[in-house]
Motif scaffolding. Structure first.
Motif, PDB file in Angstrom:
ATOM      1  N   GLN A 124       0.832  -1.202   0.000  1.00  0.00           N
ATOM      2  CA  GLN A 124       0.000   0.000   0.000  1.00  0.00           C
ATOM      3  C   GLN A 124       0.868   1.254   0.000  1.00  0.00           C
ATOM      4  O   GLN A 124       0.623   2.204  -0.757  1.00  0.00           O
ATOM      5  N   GLU A 125       1.909   1.239   0.804  1.00  0.00           N
ATOM      6  CA  GLU A 125       2.808   2.397   0.899  1.00  0.00           C
ATOM      7  C   GLU A 125       3.525   2.638  -0.431  1.00  0.00           C
ATOM      8  O   GLU A 125       3.681   3.788  -0.867  1.00  0.00           O
ATOM      9  N   LYS A 126       3.936   1.548  -1.084  1.00  0.00           N
ATOM     10  CA  LYS A 126       4.646   1.716  -2.358  1.00  0.00           C
ATOM     11  C   LYS A 126       3.716   2.261  -3.425  1.00  0.00           C
ATOM     12  O   LYS A 126       4.095   3.160  -4.199  1.00  0.00           O
ATOM     13  N   LEU A 127       2.498   1.752  -3.486  1.00  0.00           N
ATOM     14  CA  LEU A 127       1.545   2.271  -4.466  1.00  0.00           C
ATOM     15  C   LEU A 127       1.263   3.748  -4.217  1.00  0.00           C
ATOM     16  O   LEU A 127       1.227   4.549  -5.162  1.00  0.00           O
ATOM     17  N   ASP A 128       1.060   4.123  -2.972  1.00  0.00           N
ATOM     18  CA  ASP A 128       0.794   5.529  -2.646  1.00  0.00           C
ATOM     19  C   ASP A 128       1.963   6.419  -3.043  1.00  0.00           C
ATOM     20  O   ASP A 128       1.775   7.589  -3.386  1.00  0.00           O
ATOM     21  N   GLY A 129       3.181   5.852  -3.022  1.00  0.00           N
ATOM     22  CA  GLY A 129       4.349   6.631  -3.405  1.00  0.00           C
ATOM     23  C   GLY A 129       4.338   7.044  -4.865  1.00  0.00           C
ATOM     24  O   GLY A 129       4.923   8.073  -5.234  1.00  0.00           O
ATOM     25  N   TYR A 130       3.679   6.266  -5.711  1.00  0.00           N
ATOM     26  CA  TYR A 130       3.551   6.644  -7.119  1.00  0.00           C
ATOM     27  C   TYR A 130       2.482   7.715  -7.325  1.00  0.00           C
ATOM     28  O   TYR A 130       2.453   8.370  -8.368  1.00  0.00           O
ATOM     29  N   GLY A 131       1.625   7.886  -6.342  1.00  0.00           N
ATOM     30  CA  GLY A 131       0.549   8.872  -6.430  1.00  0.00           C
ATOM     31  C   GLY A 131      -0.778   8.223  -6.112  1.00  0.00           C
ATOM     32  O   GLY A 131      -1.272   7.431  -6.922  1.00  0.00           O
ATOM     33  N   PRO A 132      -1.357   8.496  -4.947  1.00  0.00           N
ATOM     34  CA  PRO A 132      -2.597   7.815  -4.561  1.00  0.00           C
ATOM     35  C   PRO A 132      -3.757   8.080  -5.510  1.00  0.00           C
ATOM     36  O   PRO A 132      -4.689   7.285  -5.587  1.00  0.00           O
TER      37      PRO A 132
END
Length: 344
Positions: free
Chosen positions: A73-81
């Motif tokens: 979840q944290e990695k995906l959010d890093g690309y832009g939630p």
């Protein structure tokens, strides 16, 4: 349909959590352990587009199960939630096993897949996207196209990536039925030749011949579509009826072996980058340069490329520590020199 500004690119490809097992050529486990990683053709396509576009110009449905790891979840959010459309499920997240036996890799789903449809996109976004990417069999592609046509005033550029295990001659009649509605048809070289029953391994001659045959089937209405055959270290071959064919060389060649770590997802990322390139230019050959750069970042590691923010007056993002614009300029210069050599 809402009159809100639509995102440029949406993929109907899947999000998957990839698991891994490793054995030697005799099938004996090697003992190597790799943590589960983000996978799925849709995810790689979305990130390939994200290399160029702001996150609010991209959309992808992610079916988030009860076992969804906080690290993912944290990695995906890093690309832009903003780019992820989460649908919470009351069961586990889609998972697949990547089994390596020596150099051979096999892939199998560990859980049922949840299909993503154009209706899912229409019901979750404020407005329908301008570019739609899908990875599936020709029969499934026909169903997707039919669903798109049922939405009033939605005429996206459709980028179709045939699923590898359906790239067989028996699928050719079904493929020909959908090609008039597709703007970009893009198999890889082995898939293209397998569909047409050509001999392997691919050569530049056989790839060009295959692209011409696909184009003759009527890709795009009135033949205005594009065939792009992704060809690994050979680069890619893009062919249009109006402007002919052109080779775009790979960013990393076989001489740059230390840069080529894992090609998983490179083709998906390429097509996300292609869609992003079409945001900036209507020239398919120029857009293919964006695509090639996106693929170059994807193959430099196992899993997705890393994004970091560059400090400065203007917010810029580094991918694997580099600005993609610099790679684009480098590739343009290399292609310009190549055209000069051809002309002379």
């Amino acid at each position: 349909m809402s009159k809100s500004k639509p995102p440029h690119f949406v993929t109907l490809g899947l999000f998957i959590i990839d698991e891994f097992s490793f054995a030697d050529e005799n099938g004996t486990p090697t003992g190597r352990v790799v943590a589960p990683e983000i996978g799925g053709g849709g995810t790689y396509a979305a990130v390939g587009a994200r290399i160029w576009l702001p996150s609010n110009q991209i959309g992808m449905v992610v079916d988030r199960g009860t076992d969804f790891p906080s690290s993912i979840q944290e990695k995906l959010d890093g690309y832009g939630p903003e780019m992820w459309i989460f649908r919470d499920q009351d069961h586990g997240t889609t998972r697949a096993l990547n089994s390596y036996r020596g150099e051979h890799r096999s892939f199998e789903y560990l859980t049922p897949r949840i299909r993503i449809t154009p209706n899912d996109i229409q019901s979750t976004l404020a407005a329908c996207p301008r570019t739609l990417h899908f990875i599936c069999s020709p029969t499934r592609a026909a169903a997707i196209i039919s669903e798109v046509h049922q939405v009033e005033d939605w005429k996206p550029l459709m980028i179709y990536e045939p699923i590898p295990d359906r790239c067989i001659p028996a699928e050719l009649p079904a493929l020909r039925e959908v090609l008039p509605f597709v703007y970009v048809l893009s198999p890889n070289a082995e898939e293209a030749l397998s569909l047409l029953g050509y001999a392997l391994p691919p050569t530049k001659v056989s790839i060009e011949r295959a692209a011409a045959e696909f184009l003759s089937f009527g890709v795009g209405k009135s033949g205005q579509g594009v065939v792009i055959i992704r060809s690994g270290p050979l680069g890619c071959f893009a062919l249009t009826r109006a402007h002919g064919g052109r080779w775009i060389e790979a960013y990393w060649s076989t001489e740059d072996s230390e840069k080529i770590v894992d090609v998983t997802g490179a083709g998906n990322s390429f097509l996300g980058g292609l869609a992003a390139g079409l945001y900036f230019t209507s020239d398919i050959y120029e857009a293919s340069l964006y695509a090639t750069v996106s693929a170059s970042f994807t193959i430099e590691q196992g899993g997705l490329p890393a994004i970091t923010s560059k400090k400065g007056d203007v917010q810029e993002y580094l991918w694997n520590g580099e600005l993609p614009q610099l790679r684009l300029e480098n590739l343009r210069a290399r292609m310009s020199h190549y055209q000069d050599r051809v002309s002379n």
